[in-house]
Write an enzyme that holds these catalytic residues in place. Structure first.
Site, short mmCIF file in Angstrom:
data_model
loop_
_atom_site.label_atom_id
_atom_site.label_comp_id
_atom_site.label_asym_id
_atom_site.label_seq_id
_atom_site.Cartn_x
_atom_site.Cartn_y
_atom_site.Cartn_z
N ASP A 187 0.63 -1.53 -0.28
CA ASP A 187 -0.13 0.09 -0.03
C ASP A 187 0.98 1.34 -0.17
OD1 ASP A 187 -3.05 -0.12 -0.16
OD2 ASP A 187 -3.02 -1.54 1.90
N ASP A 203 1.59 3.71 1.51
CA ASP A 203 1.02 4.18 3.43
C ASP A 203 2.18 3.85 4.37
OD1 ASP A 203 0.90 1.36 3.98
OD2 ASP A 203 -1.44 2.55 4.32
#
Ligand code: 1YM
Length: 638
Positions: free
Chosen positions: A501, A503
């Site tokens: 991801d 993030d």
């Protein structure tokens, strides 16, 4: 070189013209990218370093000027100015306008720094808009100027007088933007890293770096040379003995310098250099030192009854566990071999390096019994772990290793057996892996799901790493083996794609995986097999078109290209785990739209430092690094 040997201008060899350099710059400086641009600086600095190695220069100054040009100054003898018999031009003009003009090797000259002596100067001239050279010599100041790819526009003349003891060379050049189309902007940090390294490698030499665009300035001078280099590399590690081993010696004009210190980690960090150039593939200088290290430690352990007669001897890997070692050889006529021509081939160097190192290291152990005990104990522990790892490794070699029953660490393979078109996606998290399996191209794309944070290999030994199920499957899937069994030709997927991801957690997992690849599968990184998938952050829908973009900047750029009356809709993309198989294929996995970032290894020492910092034991420097780089978190990849 000794002072009464005078320079004989007929030593200059005249070969070909500068036009060839402008036609194929890559042949001479590697590329015309940012890296090639910086190469110009090193070509000029090399000549100043040669002058230092010859014993005539102590100070070098490198300045990035406000107009973007570079000035390099030294306080050596000054490039010769008398007429050169072959060209009928002054020697300094010959050095700057005739390709392959340089003092001859061997004979009187002991020219060792990178490349052929003086050769680079004409290449720099060929690739510059203009070059000015000022020579201070015998009470006079000489000046010559070249422009437009190396044409002499102001012939050599005396422009003033100076005191008799003022000598040296000053060169200023402006890189040609018609050659360096990507960029002509010099990067202070890039220059600083190499300048620091050159100062470590040439003890006592002072090098000043100054940026007149910003006022930034650094002075490097290391009286301890590579001994201080080891301390610098170990700054984020925990040494297990106080005294850094430092050894130097010279035989048959070949000089060998070694510095080393053990830390409480498990990796060996060995950097070797020949004539100030790093040799990532090692060679005879490195082999000689490694052989001697293994032999002397085994002897010491046996003589002191630490290693018993029927014990297996300590291996090279055992005695290098946790060592930080710098080897610097100066070889008058180096022969380079290997894929990237960065491996020293001169066979006479092996013996010389081994004997100089063995003699002095043996003495070090005798004179420092406490350090010796710590080093031997470390090697003995490594040997015991090696035996345990051997057992664990056998598990990765067993047939059917791919059919592990546990879901985590279970590979869904692709059907193609052609490695060149096969890809392995390493996917974080259950639902993302599920979507990836359904969205993939089953012929060419394999999926390996991993569960959150894998083991941090920076803090574990090989035996523990091999006990980790996900890592074991990865090794089996890659097909290459690990450690000294590694074989690149057995690689089963040419692209290994880390899909996490966008993030902070995703970045952490990616860094853990990169650490594993960097430490244990470095050739995969070096040969460009490792990629990071870049899931898009936004979708832009207009008419029947959907465009996926990585970030705000790309979004705004794209919107600016649309006619002003276009109606569009912007969507913010979900995390990987929330995408359905179709979306995942469309945006991140399918070769039509996906964006892959290839992980490259430009500077091995810097990469090592970063991994050590991010993954090692020391907390304070890590906190500082993260603070300093907080704005650039997306660039954490090396
Ligand atoms: C800022 C760049 O080029 N310094 C420099 C270059 C030379 C000498 C001294 C030098 C070498 C010798 C004799 C010799 C060069 N000379 C040549 C050539 N700094 C910078 N400083 N006297 C002076 O090698 O015998 C090439 S480079 F070919 F002329 F000898």
């Amino acid at each position: 070189m000794n002072k009464n040997e005078h320079y004989d201008a007929s030593d200059i060899q005249v070969l070909e013209g500068l036009e060839a350099v402008r036609k194929r710059p890559g042949m001479y400086i590697g590329s015309t990218s940012e890296r090639g641009l910086h190469h110009l600086v090193w070509e000029i600095v090399d000549n100043a370093i040669d002058e230092a190695l010859a014993g005539y220069c102590d100070d070098i100054e490198i300045i990035i000027n406000k107009d973007g040009s570079i000035t390099v100054k030294d306080d050596g003898r000054g490039i010769p100015v008398e007429i050169h018999p072959k060209t009928g031009l002054s020697t300094v003009e010959t050095v700057y306008t005739v390709l392959h003009a340089g003092g001859k090797f061997g004979g009187g000259g002991y020219k060792v720094s990178g490349g052929l002596h003086g050769v680079g100067a004409s290449v720099v001239n060929a690739l510059s808009k203009w070059v000015e050279v000022t020579v201070y010599k015998e009470g006079k100041i000489y000046y010559i100027k070249f422009a437009n790819g190396g044409h002499t526009i102001e012939p050599l003349k005396v422009i003033g007088e100076c005191s008799e003891d003022r000598t040296g060379t000053t060169v200023t050049f402006m890189p040609d933007d018609e050659i360096f189309k990507e960029t002509t902007t010099f990067n202070y940090e890039t220059l600083k890293t190499r300048v620091r390294e050159l100062a470590f490698l040439n003890k006592g030499l002072r090098i000043i770096l100054f940026d007149d665009r910003t006022g930034q300035k650094d002075t490097f001078i290391y009286e301890g040379g590579i001994k201080e280099f080891v301390a610098y590399v170990n700054k984020n590690r925990t040494p297990i003995h106080d005294d850094i081993v430092y050894i130097e010696g010279m035989e048959n004009d070949i000089s060998i310098e070694v510095a080393l210190q053990y830390n409480d980690g498990y990796n060996a960090t060995v950097y070797s250099f020949v004539n100030n150039i790093i040799t990532p593939e090692g060679g005879t200088h490195e082999d000689g030192v490694k052989i001697a290290l293994t032999r002397i430690i085994n002897n010491y352990a046996k003589n002191n009854k630490i290693l018993k007669d029927n014990d297996e001897p300590l291996s090279g890997e055992d005695v290098r566990e946790g060592v930080t070692m710098i080897i610097s050889a100066k070889v008058p006529e180096p022969q380079f071999e290997g894929q990237t021509k960065t491996k020293l081939g001169n066979s006479e160097v092996r013996k010389i390096a081994a004997s100089i190192f063995a003699k002095n290291f043996e003495r070090f152990l005798m004179e420092h019994p406490n350090d010796a005990r710590v080093i031997i104990e470390k090697s003995m522990t490594a040997a015991r772990a090696r035996v345990a790892a051997r057992r664990a490794r056998e598990l990765t070699r067993r047939k059917g290793g791919l059919e592990i029953t546990n879901y985590w660490g279970k590979l869904t393979d692709c059907s193609s057996k052609d490695a060149t078109i096969s890809e392995m996606f390493i996917v974080e998290g259950d639902s993302a892996a599920g979507s990836a399996k359904m969205g993939r191209n089953p012929i060419t794309q394999a999926i390996l799901p991993i569960r959150g944070k894998i083991l941090n290999v920076e803090k574990a030994r090989l035996d523990r790493i091999l006990a980790n199920e996900e890592i074991r499957t990865m090794i089996t899937a890659l097909g290459t083996g690990i450690g000294d069994e590694f074989d690149l030709s057995k690689l089963r997927y040419y692209k290994i794609i880390i899909m996490t991801d966008a993030d902070v957690d995703g970045a952490h997992i990616r860094t853990l995986l990169l650490t594993l690849f960097y430490r244990y599968f470095k050739p995969l990184v070096e040969n460009g097999h490792i990629y990071a998938a870049q899931p898009p952050l936004f979708s832009i829908k207009h008419g029947k078109t959907i465009k996926y973009v990585l970030d705000e900047a790309e979004r705004d750029n794209y919107l600016a290209t649309l006619p002003s009356n276009t109606k569009y809709e912007i969507g913010r993309m979900k995390g990987l785990g929330e995408m359905d198989p179709e979306e995942l294929r469309e945006t991140t996995m399918g070769i039509e739209n996906r964006i892959l970032k290839q992980v490259t290894l430009d500077d091995a020492i810097l990469a090592d430092e970063t991994f050590q910092l991010l993954m090692g034991e020391e907390v304070e420097p890590r906190r500082k690094f993260i603070e300093d780089n907080a704005l650039f978190v997306e660039n954490l990849d090396i």
